[in-house]
Design a protein around this motif. Structure first.
Motif, PDB file in Angstrom:
ATOM      1  N   LYS A  30       7.304   3.985   3.985  1.00  0.00           N
ATOM      2  CA  LYS A  30       7.761   3.545   2.554  1.00  0.00           C
ATOM      3  C   LYS A  30       9.424   3.641   2.597  1.00  0.00           C
ATOM      4  O   LYS A  30      10.034   2.739   2.217  1.00  0.00           O
ATOM      5  CB  LYS A  30       7.123   4.270   1.551  1.00  0.00           C
ATOM      6  CG  LYS A  30       7.713   4.048   0.067  1.00  0.00           C
ATOM      7  CD  LYS A  30       7.552   2.633  -0.298  1.00  0.00           C
ATOM      8  CE  LYS A  30       7.944   2.367  -1.697  1.00  0.00           C
ATOM      9  NZ  LYS A  30       7.744   0.903  -2.069  1.00  0.00           N
ATOM     10  N   GLN A  31       9.843   4.569   3.166  1.00  0.00           N
ATOM     11  CA  GLN A  31      11.201   5.028   2.899  1.00  0.00           C
ATOM     12  C   GLN A  31      12.039   3.942   3.929  1.00  0.00           C
ATOM     13  O   GLN A  31      13.044   3.124   3.563  1.00  0.00           O
ATOM     14  CB  GLN A  31      11.772   6.323   3.625  1.00  0.00           C
ATOM     15  CG  GLN A  31      12.767   6.778   3.480  1.00  0.00           C
ATOM     16  CD  GLN A  31      13.636   6.779   2.080  1.00  0.00           C
ATOM     17  OE1 GLN A  31      12.773   7.212   1.132  1.00  0.00           O
ATOM     18  NE2 GLN A  31      14.644   6.378   1.770  1.00  0.00           N
ATOM     19  N   GLU A  62       7.177   6.964  -8.347  1.00  0.00           N
ATOM     20  CA  GLU A  62       6.534   5.777  -8.747  1.00  0.00           C
ATOM     21  C   GLU A  62       5.356   6.261 -10.084  1.00  0.00           C
ATOM     22  O   GLU A  62       5.193   7.368 -10.245  1.00  0.00           O
ATOM     23  CB  GLU A  62       5.512   5.368  -7.764  1.00  0.00           C
ATOM     24  CG  GLU A  62       6.077   4.915  -6.570  1.00  0.00           C
ATOM     25  CD  GLU A  62       5.549   4.394  -5.413  1.00  0.00           C
ATOM     26  OE1 GLU A  62       4.222   4.810  -5.379  1.00  0.00           O
ATOM     27  OE2 GLU A  62       6.122   3.796  -4.271  1.00  0.00           O
ATOM     28  N   ASN A  72      12.568   0.082   2.665  1.00  0.00           N
ATOM     29  CA  ASN A  72      13.555  -0.015   1.831  1.00  0.00           C
ATOM     30  C   ASN A  72      14.858  -0.945   2.447  1.00  0.00           C
ATOM     31  O   ASN A  72      15.456  -1.606   2.000  1.00  0.00           O
ATOM     32  CB  ASN A  72      14.404   1.044   1.440  1.00  0.00           C
ATOM     33  CG  ASN A  72      13.225   1.821   0.323  1.00  0.00           C
ATOM     34  OD1 ASN A  72      12.394   1.374  -0.371  1.00  0.00           O
ATOM     35  ND2 ASN A  72      13.796   3.061   0.118  1.00  0.00           N
ATOM     36  N   PHE A 101       8.993   8.881  -4.868  1.00  0.00           N
ATOM     37  CA  PHE A 101       9.603   7.763  -4.720  1.00  0.00           C
ATOM     38  C   PHE A 101       9.578   7.535  -6.523  1.00  0.00           C
ATOM     39  O   PHE A 101       9.987   6.547  -6.821  1.00  0.00           O
ATOM     40  CB  PHE A 101       8.900   6.790  -4.127  1.00  0.00           C
ATOM     41  CG  PHE A 101       8.769   6.887  -2.728  1.00  0.00           C
ATOM     42  CD1 PHE A 101      10.148   6.801  -1.936  1.00  0.00           C
ATOM     43  CD2 PHE A 101       7.795   7.219  -1.895  1.00  0.00           C
ATOM     44  CE1 PHE A 101      10.237   6.749  -0.730  1.00  0.00           C
ATOM     45  CE2 PHE A 101       7.685   7.320  -0.778  1.00  0.00           C
ATOM     46  CZ  PHE A 101       9.086   7.135   0.199  1.00  0.00           C
TER      47      PHE A 101
END
Length: 117
Positions: A28-29, A92, A32, A90
């Motif tokens: 996920k990182q 979220e 970006n 994150f």
């Protein structure tokens, strides 16, 4: 295969869950980035790949000793942990419907886990 879920195997499954969570956080990182090529040049992407490889070996060891019908549903706990990681790392949002789904997954895993002991 003995067909029983032992404490060491439960520990190895939990390790697999943590490795999967770490892998997803790394990916996920790195997601970006704007392109796949730039993401692949980041060390965090390669760290995610290392977590993936380590989990592969650990998961294979689990499957040698624990029935798939017990081991795989327990791995569903990774969905729960990843949701919390997304919220904590994150920022979220988790709405009520999402939280209800996480609770139901957890309840299902508990049912399977109890039958496997």
């Amino acid at each position: 295969m003995t067909g029983a879920l032992t404490l060491p195997m439960l520990g190895l499954i939990l390790f697999c869950i943590l490795a999967e969570t770490a892998r997803e956080v790394c990916f996920k990182q790195s997601a970006n980035e704007h392109t796949l090529v730039s993401a692949m040049s980041k060390p965090i992407t390669w760290l995610g790949i290392v977590f993936w490889a380590v989990e592969l070996f650990a998961w294979t060891a689990v499957l040698e000793r624990v029935p798939l019908t017990i081991a795989f549903p327990l791995m569903a706990l990774s969905y729960v942990i990843i949701v919390f990681a997304g919220a904590l790392i994150f920022k979220e949002n988790i709405n009520l419907r999402h939280a209800t789904g996480v609770f139901l997954v957890t309840a299902g895993v508990a049912c399977v886990g109890v039958t496997g002991l």
